[in-house]
Enzyme design. Sequence first.
Site, short mmCIF file in Angstrom:
data_model
loop_
_atom_site.label_atom_id
_atom_site.label_comp_id
_atom_site.label_asym_id
_atom_site.label_seq_id
_atom_site.Cartn_x
_atom_site.Cartn_y
_atom_site.Cartn_z
N ASP A 104 0.84 -1.19 0.00
CA ASP A 104 0.00 0.00 0.00
C ASP A 104 0.88 1.26 0.00
O ASP A 104 1.69 1.45 0.91
CB ASP A 104 -0.87 -0.08 1.28
CG ASP A 104 -2.03 0.85 1.26
OD1 ASP A 104 -2.29 1.47 0.22
OD2 ASP A 104 -2.69 0.96 2.32
N GLY A 113 -5.63 4.10 -7.24
CA GLY A 113 -6.07 4.41 -8.60
C GLY A 113 -5.36 5.60 -9.22
O GLY A 113 -5.60 5.94 -10.38
N ASP A 149 -10.31 4.57 -1.12
CA ASP A 149 -10.91 3.56 -0.24
C ASP A 149 -12.44 3.55 -0.33
O ASP A 149 -13.09 4.58 -0.19
CB ASP A 149 -10.54 3.85 1.23
CG ASP A 149 -9.06 3.64 1.49
OD1 ASP A 149 -8.29 3.54 0.52
OD2 ASP A 149 -8.69 3.58 2.67
C1 GLA Z 1 -5.12 2.70 3.12
C2 GLA Z 1 -5.73 1.54 2.30
C3 GLA Z 1 -6.74 0.81 3.15
C4 GLA Z 1 -6.08 0.28 4.42
C5 GLA Z 1 -5.43 1.45 5.18
C6 GLA Z 1 -4.60 0.94 6.36
O1 GLA Z 1 -6.08 3.67 3.40
O2 GLA Z 1 -6.29 2.02 1.11
O3 GLA Z 1 -7.29 -0.27 2.40
O4 GLA Z 1 -5.12 -0.69 4.07
O5 GLA Z 1 -4.57 2.20 4.34
O6 GLA Z 1 -3.94 1.96 7.02
#
Ligand code: GLA
Length: 362
Positions: A122, A156, A177
């Site tokens: 991530d 994205g 998200d």
């Molecule tokens: C980002 C990701 C989420 C989650 C959080 C965790 O916002 O997009 O899916 O993994 O981090 O901190």
Amino acid sequence: MGWNSWNYFGLIKNKPPSDTIIRAQAEAMVRSGMKAVGYTYVNIDDEWQGGRDSEGNIRPDPINFPHGMAALADYVHSLGLKIGIYSSPGKLSCAKRVGSYGHEQQDANTFASWGIDYLKYDWCSATGDPPTVFQLMSTALQNTNRPIIYSISNYGIDQPWMWGTASGANLWRVSPDVKDDFYIMAETGFGDNGLETYAGPTKGWNDADMLQIGNGGMNLGQYQMQMTLWCIMASPLIAGNDLTLLLDKHSKLQQEYRALLTNSDVIAVDQDPLGAQGRRVWEQGPQEIWRKTMSDGSTVVGVFNRVLGTVNVPLPFQQIGVKGTVDAYDLWAKKDLGKIQNGYLVSLGAFSAAMLKLTPIK
Ligand code: GLA
């Protein structure tokens, strides 16, 4: 297909994942019937990390994971499931835990030695050129010789569908998200139209983010809409609720959530071996029709009503790419509709979706 700890535990409960939580979710995945219909990966999201030891090896939080990750992975594997973990290419994860920056190969080796099967990587605090940055961890994972699904996310930005495959990813998030909120879910899901050429078995998958079914912020029709849309899009199906609640046989609501998550006819649309991602083929204000081509020659249509009020949506065969008379099956109602033709009316309640399988008559 699987489950992820973030939406329920991270966001709703404000609790980091732990050995106890992950074991209970894995057991519930089996006992609720989720495993039987294909859910496999039990994914630990952010906040598991407990820093690094003196040799720079990443370690789980010692209080929440007292038996270590290898023992937890063994347990999850003993249930016939697989286990996923989370890291970031930045110095810090999104929740400000240690990231893999500068330790890519070391962390990949550690994950492989624990028996990890899936990594969600991530972006968070990372810098640099995303395709190159993500490629680094892909190479590190390959060097371990353990098959590890590689799920990348930079929300994205920079069109990851254009370079996700080349960066070694198996799936890439296509949007910010998703939340347990109808309007955010709808914006995420309906907004993913048009990405179908980038997904497929030899390429990888457009990841529309976690399912919210069971988290309580939407009604059943809205959750049915998310499942319908995600399956038509051939998106990964990663549940985001507390699976242990599905075991409550006396809760009508939990059993409805369970039914939405485990309808095998609906899941077969998502998991169809052709791997064709569907797309929008008709739209009239807040009503939409999406179609997906199936490997058996049939067409699945998702029919959506995005607003209040009851509507009858006609199926315009030419626009949805269907000819003549077809046999129709309602996948949610589990009901044979017999032979239907151009103009067949689909009745929808407020904020709801239908999913019909149309099979040409031989
Ligand atoms: C980002 C990701 C989420 C989650 C959080 C965790 O916002 O997009 O899916 O993994 O981090 O901190």
